[in-house]
Design a protein around this motif. Structure first.
Motif, PDB file in Angstrom:
ATOM      1  N   GLU A 157      -1.465  -0.982  -4.409  1.00 55.91           N
ATOM      2  CA  GLU A 157      -2.680  -1.007  -5.217  1.00 55.91           C
ATOM      3  C   GLU A 157      -3.914  -0.935  -4.312  1.00 55.91           C
ATOM      4  OE1 GLU A 157      -3.710  -2.376  -9.409  1.00 55.91           O
ATOM      5  OE2 GLU A 157      -2.115  -1.287  -8.455  1.00 55.91           O
ATOM      6  N   LEU A 158      -3.854  -1.705  -3.252  1.00 60.30           N
ATOM      7  CA  LEU A 158      -4.977  -1.779  -2.314  1.00 60.30           C
ATOM      8  C   LEU A 158      -5.251  -0.407  -1.712  1.00 60.30           C
ATOM      9  CD1 LEU A 158      -6.861  -3.759  -0.771  1.00 60.30           C
ATOM     10  CD2 LEU A 158      -5.165  -3.775   1.017  1.00 60.30           C
ATOM     11  N   VAL A 159      -4.187   0.265  -1.315  1.00 61.11           N
ATOM     12  CA  VAL A 159      -4.359   1.599  -0.729  1.00 61.11           C
ATOM     13  C   VAL A 159      -4.981   2.521  -1.766  1.00 61.11           C
ATOM     14  CG1 VAL A 159      -3.115   3.594   0.121  1.00 61.11           C
ATOM     15  CG2 VAL A 159      -2.531   1.336   0.956  1.00 61.11           C
ATOM     16  N   GLY A 160      -4.491   2.419  -3.016  1.00 56.38           N
ATOM     17  CA  GLY A 160      -5.055   3.267  -4.063  1.00 56.38           C
ATOM     18  C   GLY A 160      -6.527   2.982  -4.282  1.00 56.38           C
ATOM     19  N   LEU A 161      -6.884   1.708  -4.304  1.00 56.33           N
ATOM     20  CA  LEU A 161      -8.285   1.341  -4.561  1.00 56.33           C
ATOM     21  C   LEU A 161      -9.186   1.746  -3.410  1.00 56.33           C
ATOM     22  CD1 LEU A 161      -7.923  -2.252  -6.035  1.00 56.33           C
ATOM     23  CD2 LEU A 161      -8.839  -0.257  -7.203  1.00 56.33           C
ATOM     24  N   SER A 162      -8.630   1.784  -2.207  1.00 58.94           N
ATOM     25  CA  SER A 162      -9.485   2.003  -1.045  1.00 58.94           C
ATOM     26  C   SER A 162      -9.611   3.465  -0.662  1.00 58.94           C
ATOM     27  CB  SER A 162      -8.920   1.241   0.156  1.00 58.94           C
ATOM     28  OG  SER A 162      -8.597  -0.066  -0.203  1.00 58.94           O
ATOM     29  N   ARG A 163      -8.823   4.324  -1.281  1.00 61.38           N
ATOM     30  CA  ARG A 163      -8.799   5.719  -0.838  1.00 61.38           C
ATOM     31  C   ARG A 163     -10.174   6.356  -0.728  1.00 61.38           C
ATOM     32  NH1 ARG A 163      -4.683   7.336   1.507  1.00 61.38           N
ATOM     33  NH2 ARG A 163      -2.663   7.007   0.533  1.00 61.38           N
TER      34      ARG A 163
END
Lengths: 669, 535
Positions: A157-163
């Motif tokens: 989720e974090l990776v998705g939010l930070s892209r």
């Protein structure tokens, strides 16, 4: 060089078996289906299949979402593909621990001796080892426990939010960890892949053979000896795991079958690695690649090399977080006289401690440090026992992934956490409103309105004589300020520079405690919101200001004017009366007319003065009202355009921050 | 046969070159900077500790430095060569933390002074108690050189036991490299388990590059495999182009094991006799010395340009950073001028005041508002320029150094400085106005404050303030008004330029403090060419 030539025939000879197996598998599969769903896992664990598929779909969704943001970059999208079709991708990443490797090369680049290392590094790439399709594990796949699963989901989720905020390079490692976690999860959970790593000549192969009970790996005095990794598995069903490591079928072995040993080490897959410190750079690349994929590592050191900087700085320090899945074995104690072995072992423990590797002493979780001699067999039984226990627990893969997540989270820490409080304080908001009010000139407008009101009051309630005098003065003096042409509406009533500065300051305040990428995002949001703000304020000033024209007249003014008129009348009457007496027209009676005149003369200014006193309050109220209206309009406009955008960005950061907390496990536990 | 003839001109040229090298600085964190710094230090060490002393005093004893990986048995080898325990050997790594120099008692004076390795503190220990705690309290163990004397060594030869070249202690690595720089003869020790390690090979390649007199020792070879291992080692050396390097093999003996006693004299005899021959045969001695010295001189040909190009890269990066600052401030300056012309100062508060003037607003209030607005405009420009500089520097790797990222300008200070400048401008403008008013011969002289307010409005208000100009002309006459506006305008642009210029200088101050100039590049090359001519 020799490693490359060794490797290629390996590939060719390994190929027929692998591809044949892969083709069979592919034939089973309907064309549209993804590889790993074709595996007959349902036969063994039908209930577990659905949630897994869900997670995979979600994972693909995340990648698809991220995909448009990084469309041009090749590598990540290739990774995205791998998430979908995990079986067909090329293993083109030679280094398993990319960032560590780069850092350490820098740290090592510190002198006459070491600096040439960087020249030879990275010049040659490992020839791509294409991996055959994972074969059917007859063992059930690995299942992570709840907290780890939650952390992995949080990381995804974090990776998705930070892209959109962070560049791909920063997120690459997190992506890799996710990929590897996913890949490992699909493979056997009953096996534990343990690699034997160490310097050249430390006796890795010897130990490997000692554990297997049969000479599998070639040993010798020629350095470096082992050029390609060799695997040995104690039970069936590990083919998928070995495929993942890229070990060709030619180099997969079985141990000598002793029933007791077989039972003790069931589930162990042992991999003998090439050295990491010889002049053959390809060896190091292989080691780095495989170390990133195995479940646990046995570091084999010898009394001569146990303090090598390369081992400690390049491997043990960066992997200190993986202490729980680490064995450190001091080999060749037969070469040490007497109690020297204990001394060396203690020194090794000290060095490991300095590296930050937790030691598994007194029942605490950590690295297991043992001394043994593969040559004489001294201490091998203890290692076997420890390994057997370790493998039987079946916790290593999950612990390794957890350590990976920890490591990735630790490296991402600077872009998510600063340790300072972030946010837009109430003072900052108020200051912003004040600055905007300054920009539209609210204070000056209020004062001007107050004074105009007072002036009008004075003019309205002054004695007629004073008004006459003013009128006369006005006629003499050149008119300067009161030219009617100045009252035209002009285009730039708002001070642009003040608006710009206000936005800059509020953005700085809001981004003060944030990590760099997010601070940048906040600043960008503020600037974006501020576009068109001056024009909007211009319009506001035109509409929200006081209605043009004269200020309203209060009800008591006519009374005051009437009173003034009366006073004047009294004066005139008194004067006329007096005049009449003087010219003898009327009977002389000085008292009354003088009194009348005096009361008129005194009463006029008194009324004027009291009117002014009375007007002060309403005038101030009027001015404050004018100021307030401007100020509120400006603040509202600023809030809507800038502060809300900034707050939204801050909220997004907070969300990501919480997600990060979940990844580190602070939120979950 | 290479000979070593030394003329004073050569020494002069060398010392000039040494000074240039010492003066080179690489403060910006560019990609090549750490490398350049290491190269510079290394070159300096070689010049100071080896080349200069050697050329000045060719009769000084030969220094053989024993270097190698940790645990290769350097100390044991030294002890065996000397014939008694001078350097501590042991099983714990790294063993040797303090370098030990052994020489004949007659040669002691060569090494006790600061002729070579002047920055290492000398410790001289009498024969009786080696192996005790040798460090003076408070002494950094890495910066100490222990000197031992031994009659067993021939005069004219000194041996130095260096710390491990791949030590876990970073200081040891640096020291090892530094000691090797001082050597006439490099003795590289490796072992049967290590001969393929990457790190020693880097060192061997370096030795080849500098063409130093080199000997390799293959230590700890278990004796059943002596021939095989040494054959393979020889093959590796030949492959690396080092086939002609003298190679000695020392077998692994029980005595050698882990800090025990000394190896029997026979085990190290070939190496010992080779070294003794270097020291005693004048031709061999001359050869060994000249080879290392010439190798070093030759290596300057490639190393100096490397340093020079690193210096040039520094300068280029500094220029780029400066250009970023100049660009940002120039464009902001242009913007300020444009906005002044457009009358942006007469907005907001100032505009409201002007609209109320003179009925509901005094001249002083109008002036106050105008100066405040002008200060806001300048502050906005300066901070915007600063922001652009930050943005531009963010993409420059050279700017990521604490000296440059620690912001030189704090907004509050800038605000203060700009406020001062604007207030000074206002005061001067008021003086001008007073002068003009004094010259007006009218019965009722206009109030100088009103005149000042009007001229300020006319200067700062652009087109919008035309009535102010008219009012001014009415009060002090068209001629006087024109003159006053002219002078005021000149004053204004002077002050605005001054403020922008000052802030720019302030921003550049941190960069200037790093003192990066184009000269080092040329000077390095020039020193090299002088040296080439003198050889």
């Amino acid at each position: 060089m020799s490693a490359v030539t060794d490797q290629d025939p390996t590939e060719h000879t390994g190929r027929p078996k692998g591809t044949a197996r892969g083709d069979d598998r592919r034939a089973d599969r309907s064309p549209g289906e993804h590889g790993h769903r074709g595996e007959p896992a349902a036969a063994t664990a039908p209930g577990r299949r659905d949630p897994r598929r869900e997670r995979e779909q979600e994972r693909e969704r995340v990648y698809a979402r991220g995909g448009d943001a990084r469309g041009t970059d090749g590598a990540p999208s290739r990774r995205g593909e791998r998430a979908g079709h995990g079986d067909r991708e090329e293993r083109d990443r030679p280094r398993g621990t990319p960032s560590e490797g780069a850092d350490c090369a820098d740290a090592w680049d510190d002198g006459l001796i070491a600096r040439r290392a960087s020249e030879t590094d990275g010049g040659q790439q490992l020839p791509g080892v294409s991996r055959p399709a994972p074969c059917a594990p007859d063992a059930p796949p690995l299942a992570y426990d709840g907290p780890l699963r939650a952390r992995l989901d949080a990381l995804r989720e974090l990776v998705g939010l930070s892209r959109t905020r962070l560049d791909n390079g920063t997120l690459a490692e997190a992506g890799r960890v996710l990929d590897e976690a996913g890949a490992r999860r699909r493979l056997s959970g009953r096996h534990t892949v343990v690699a034997l790593a160490g310097a050249t000549g430390s006796g890795k192969s010897q130990l490997f053979n000692a554990l297997a009970g049969v000479t599998i790996s070639e040993t010798g005095v020629r350095r470096p000896t082992t050029a390609a990794p060799i695997a040995c598995s104690w039970s069936d069903g590990a083919a998928g795991l070995l495929d993942r490591l890229g070990i060709p079928g030619r180099l997969r072995r079985r141990p000598l079958q002793y029933p007791d040993v077989e039972a003790q080490l069931r589930g162990l897959v042992l991999v003998d690695l090439p050295d990491h410190d010889s002049a053959a750079v390809q060896h190091r690349e292989q080691v780095d690649r495989i170390l990133a994929l195995v479940d646990a590592v046995i570091w084999v050191v010898d009394p001569e090399k146990y303090a090598d900087a390369l081992l400690h700085e390049r491997y043990l320090r960066p992997m200190a977080g993986h202490a729980e899945v680490m064995f450190v074995v001091l080999n060749q104690i037969d070469r040490l006289p007497g109690e020297a072995a204990d001394q060396v072992l203690d020194d090794l423990r000290r060095l490991l401690d300095e590296d930050g590797v937790a030691l598994g002493e007194y029942g605490e979780p950590g690295a297991n440090v043992l001394a043994l001699s593969a040559l004489t067999g001294d201490g091998v039984a203890e290692l076997r026992e420890a390994l057997g226990q370790f493998v039987a627990e079946r916790g290593a893969p999950a612990r390794r992934i957890a350590a990976d997540v920890d490591g990735a989270a630790g490296r991402l820490r600077p872009v998510y956490v600063t340790g300072r409080r972030a946010g837009l304080s109430e003072e900052a908001r108020e200051e912003f409103a004040d600055r905007l009010a300054d920009a539209v000139g609210a204070t000056a407008a209020g004062e001007a309105a107050e004074r105009a009101w007072l002036r009008n009051a004075g003019r309205a309630c002054g004695t007629p004589w004073l008004r006459l005098w003013r009128w006369y003065l006005d006629r003499r003096e050149p008119p300067t300020g009161r030219l009617p042409l100045r009252v035209q509406a002009d285009e730039e009533a708002t001070a642009r520079q003040r608006v710009e500065q206000a936005v800059r300051i509020v953005a700085d305040r809001a981004s003060a405690g944030l990590p760099v990428p997010w601070a940048q995002a906040v600043r960008e949001a503020a600037v974006r919101g501020a576009q068109g703000l001056p024009e909007a304020l211009d319009e506001l000033v035109a509409t929200a200001g006081l209605p043009p024209g004269r200020p309203p007249r209060p009800g008591w003014w006519p009374v005051a004017v009437f009173a003034q008129a009366c006073m004047t009348l009294v004066q005139v009457v008194g004067g006329l009366w007096l005049l009449g007496q003087i010219i003898g027209f009327m009977s002389p009676n000085l008292g009354v007319p003088v009194l009348l005149m005096l009361s008129g003369i005194i009463g006029g200014p008194v009324i004027e003065w009291s009117c002014r006193m009375a007007a002060r309050g309403p005038a101030r109220r009027y001015g404050q009202e004018a100021e307030r209206r401007l100020r509120e309009a400006a603040a509202g406009c600023g809030r809507a355009r800038v502060l809300d955008a900034v707050a939204a960005e801050l909220l997004r950061y907070r969300e990501v921050r919480e997600q990060y907390g979940r990844v580190t496990g602070a939120g979950a536990r | 046969m290479v000979t070593l003839d030394v003329r004073p001109q050569l020494l002069d040229a060398l010392s000039a070159l040494r000074d240039r090298v010492a003066a080179a600085r690489f403060p910006l964190p560019l990609a090549g900077a750490p490398r350049a710094r290491a190269n510079r230090d290394e070159l300096l060490a070689q010049l100071d500790d080896y080349l200069m002393p050697r050329l000045k005093e060719p009769e000084a004893p030969l220094l053989a430095v024993i270097g190698g990986s940790t645990g290769a048995g350097k100390s044991t080898l030294l002890n065996s060569l000397v014939g008694r325990r001078v350097s501590e050997a042991g099983v714990l790594r790294p063993t040797t933390r303090t370098p030990v120099l052994v020489c004949h008692p007659e040669d002691h004076h060569w090494f006790s002074g600061p002729r070579i390795l002047p920055e290492l503190t000398r410790v001289w220990v009498p024969h009786q108690d080696p192996g005790d705690d040798l460090l003076l309290p408070g002494e950094n163990p890495a910066r100490v050189l222990r000197i031992e004397t031994a009659d067993t060594l021939p005069p004219g030869l000194a041996l130095l036991d260096a710390p491990d070249i791949d030590s876990l202690v970073a200081g040891n690595r640096v020291l090892a490299a530094e000691l090797l720089c001082a050597a006439d003869i490099w003795v590289m020790v490796t072992t049967a388990a290590r001969y393929a390690d990457a790190v020693p090979w880097h060192l061997l390649r370096t030795a080849k590059e500098y063409d130093a007199t080199l000997v390799t020792v293959l230590d700890r070879v278990p004796h059943q495999v002596v021939s095989e291992v040494s054959r393979q080692y020889a093959a590796l050396l030949t492959k690396a182009g080092l086939g002609d390097v003298p190679r000695f093999t020392v077998p692994e003996l029980p005595e050698s094991a882990w800090g025990g006693g000394l190896l029997p004299a026979t085990a190290v005899a070939p190496l010992r006799s080779w070294l003794v021959q270097r020291a005693q045969d004048p031709a061999a001695r001359q050869d060994a010395m000249a080879r290392t010295a010439h190798g070093l001189l030759d290596s300057l040909k490639s190393r100096m340009p490397e340093l020079a190009s690193a210096a040039a890269a520094q300068y280029a990066a500094a220029l780029r950073l400066t250009a970023a600052v100049d660009g940002a401030y120039d464009s902001e300056h242009a913007r300020v001028r444009g906005r002044l012309q457009a009358g942006a100062v007469l907005a907001g508060d100032a505009l409201k005041r002007w609209r109320a003037f003179p009925l509901d607003c005094t001249a002083r209030e109008l002036l106050d508002a105008l100066t405040e607005s002008l200060a806001a405009l300048l502050l906005c420009a300066v901070t915007a320029a600063d922001e652009r500089v930050d943005e531009a520097w963010r993409h420059e790797p050279a700017a990521h150094t604490p000296e440059l990222t620690g912001r030189g300008i704090s907004p509050a200070r800038a605000e203060h400085r700009i406020g001062m400048a604007v207030r000074r401008w206002r005061r001067e403008l008021e003086e001008y106005a007073e002068e003009e008013v004094r010259e007006v011969d009218r019965s009722v002289a206009p109030d100088p404050e009103v005149v000042a307010a009007l001229v300020a409005t006319a200067l700062l208000g652009g087109r919008r303030a035309r009535p102010a100009g008219e009012g001014l002309a009415e009060r002090i006459g068209a001629h006087g008004a024109l003159r006053l506006r002219d002078r005021g305008g000149r004053l204004l642009s002077e002050y605005v330029d001054g403020v922008v210029h000052r802030e720019r200088e302030r921003r550049l101050a941190s960069l200037d403090a790093l003192d990066i100039h184009p000269e080092p590049q040329a000077e390095l090359i020039a020193a090299l060419s002088v040296l080439q001519k003198e050889r």
